[in-house]
Design an enzyme around this catalytic site. Sequence first.
Site, PDB file in Angstrom:
ATOM      1  N   ASP A  73       0.876  -1.175   0.000  1.00  0.00           N
ATOM      2  CA  ASP A  73       0.000   0.000   0.000  1.00  0.00           C
ATOM      3  C   ASP A  73       0.912   1.223   0.000  1.00  0.00           C
ATOM      4  OD1 ASP A  73      -2.371   1.639   0.339  1.00  0.00           O
ATOM      5  OD2 ASP A  73      -1.857   1.837   2.456  1.00  0.00           O
ATOM      6  N   SER A  74       0.320   2.401  -0.158  1.00  0.00           N
ATOM      7  CA  SER A  74       1.124   3.612  -0.068  1.00  0.00           C
ATOM      8  C   SER A  74       1.584   3.878   1.368  1.00  0.00           C
ATOM      9  CB  SER A  74       0.302   4.798  -0.570  1.00  0.00           C
ATOM     10  OG  SER A  74      -0.880   4.901   0.194  1.00  0.00           O
ATOM     11  N   CYS A  89      -4.415  -1.543  -1.772  1.00  0.00           N
ATOM     12  CA  CYS A  89      -4.623  -0.111  -1.986  1.00  0.00           C
ATOM     13  C   CYS A  89      -5.597   0.036  -3.140  1.00  0.00           C
ATOM     14  CB  CYS A  89      -3.267   0.521  -2.343  1.00  0.00           C
ATOM     15  SG  CYS A  89      -3.376   2.244  -2.854  1.00  0.00           S
ATOM     16  N   GLU A 105      -2.582   8.194   8.655  1.00  0.00           N
ATOM     17  CA  GLU A 105      -1.117   8.108   8.717  1.00  0.00           C
ATOM     18  C   GLU A 105      -0.575   8.790   9.978  1.00  0.00           C
ATOM     19  OE1 GLU A 105       1.305   6.616   6.795  1.00  0.00           O
ATOM     20  OE2 GLU A 105      -0.279   5.649   5.647  1.00  0.00           O
ATOM     21  N   CYS A 116     -11.054   3.105   0.247  1.00  0.00           N
ATOM     22  CA  CYS A 116      -9.632   3.373   0.430  1.00  0.00           C
ATOM     23  C   CYS A 116      -9.230   2.578   1.659  1.00  0.00           C
ATOM     24  CB  CYS A 116      -9.394   4.867   0.669  1.00  0.00           C
ATOM     25  SG  CYS A 116      -7.699   5.245   1.181  1.00  0.00           S
ATOM     26  N   HIS A 138      -7.102   3.019   3.834  1.00  0.00           N
ATOM     27  CA  HIS A 138      -6.822   3.797   5.040  1.00  0.00           C
ATOM     28  C   HIS A 138      -8.097   4.053   5.865  1.00  0.00           C
ATOM     29  CE1 HIS A 138      -2.908   4.728   3.255  1.00  0.00           C
ATOM     30  NE2 HIS A 138      -2.556   5.279   4.404  1.00  0.00           N
TER      31      HIS A 138
HETATM   32  N1  DGL Z   1      -4.738   3.389   0.883  1.00  0.00           N
HETATM   33  C1  DGL Z   1      -4.826   3.837  -0.451  1.00  0.00           C
HETATM   34  C2  DGL Z   1      -6.123   3.430  -1.120  1.00  0.00           C
HETATM   35  O1  DGL Z   1      -6.706   2.449  -0.741  1.00  0.00           O
HETATM   36  C3  DGL Z   1      -4.521   5.250  -0.817  1.00  0.00           C
HETATM   37  C4  DGL Z   1      -4.056   6.264   0.109  1.00  0.00           C
HETATM   38  C5  DGL Z   1      -3.233   7.303  -0.604  1.00  0.00           C
HETATM   39  O2  DGL Z   1      -2.034   7.061  -0.699  1.00  0.00           O
HETATM   40  O3  DGL Z   1      -3.773   8.301  -1.115  1.00  0.00           O
HETATM   41  O4  DGL Z   1      -6.540   4.035  -2.067  1.00  0.00           O
END
Ligand code: DGL
Length: 272
Positions: free
Chosen positions: A15-16, A78, A158, A192, A194
Amino acid sequence: MVARERDVRPIGVFDSGVGGLTVLRALQARLPGEDFIYLGDTARLPYGSKSRETVERYSLQCARVLIARGVRALVVACNTASAAALPALRAAHPELQVFGVIEPGAIAAVRATASRRIAVIATPATVQGRAYELQIHARAPEARVRALACPLFVALAEEGWTEGPVAEAVARRYLAPLFETVERPDVLVLGCTHFPLLRPVIRAAIPADTALVDSAETTAAEVATALGGTGAARGSGKLTWLATDGAARFAQVGSRFLGRTIEPQEVELVDL
Ligand code: DGL
């Protein structure tokens, strides 16, 4: 008869940042004996504000690092990377099973809606690419889908600010307008990875009878079926942590979220 040797190679997850830990947690619950290598591309986060081409390039780089460590499958934990890079990842690595999170999320959303009115919150890139609309409409053409970009949720997750007045105010500001209509949705998709870290504040900001869907659980079920067919433990349940920056913060947020301590020195910094 000689039993076929088990494939003990780990499963790669990326993931990011820390968002993919929501998927990792679900994967671990389903496949407790598997070894996982998790990569958070924290140096280049957020992915959600970048172009499709850039996210595709970053995703291919993440995959290369994990493949060099000998993974036998790849979970793109992600949504932004799943939307931008799944075809390129599959084309570049035909020998590898590559799983994304958007299709499982769309399937779960269609299953959960009675009114066929579905709201999706995601990153700007996922919203712009209409990734959820396409997958939902492939299964429920009559569904009405409203997608809304909520990039501040990524920063809050984050930062570890997943509860308290700031997170609550952001959640209300984003979400209240989605539900202030007569034709309000009965499902909200956390599009997302996150966002499930903020699940309690998101839950509190929407009507109580709205179903919350995230793709972690459905993705994990798909991966478990595809890879864990025998149900037998393969590895030793070992977790390896890689990040591209900020080992201490990754360890701190990750520990809190996974409910187990990740020491900063366990997080190996890698350059992609
Ligand atoms: N967690 C990522 C997603 O599911 C993206 C978060 C990001 O880096 O903008 O899209």
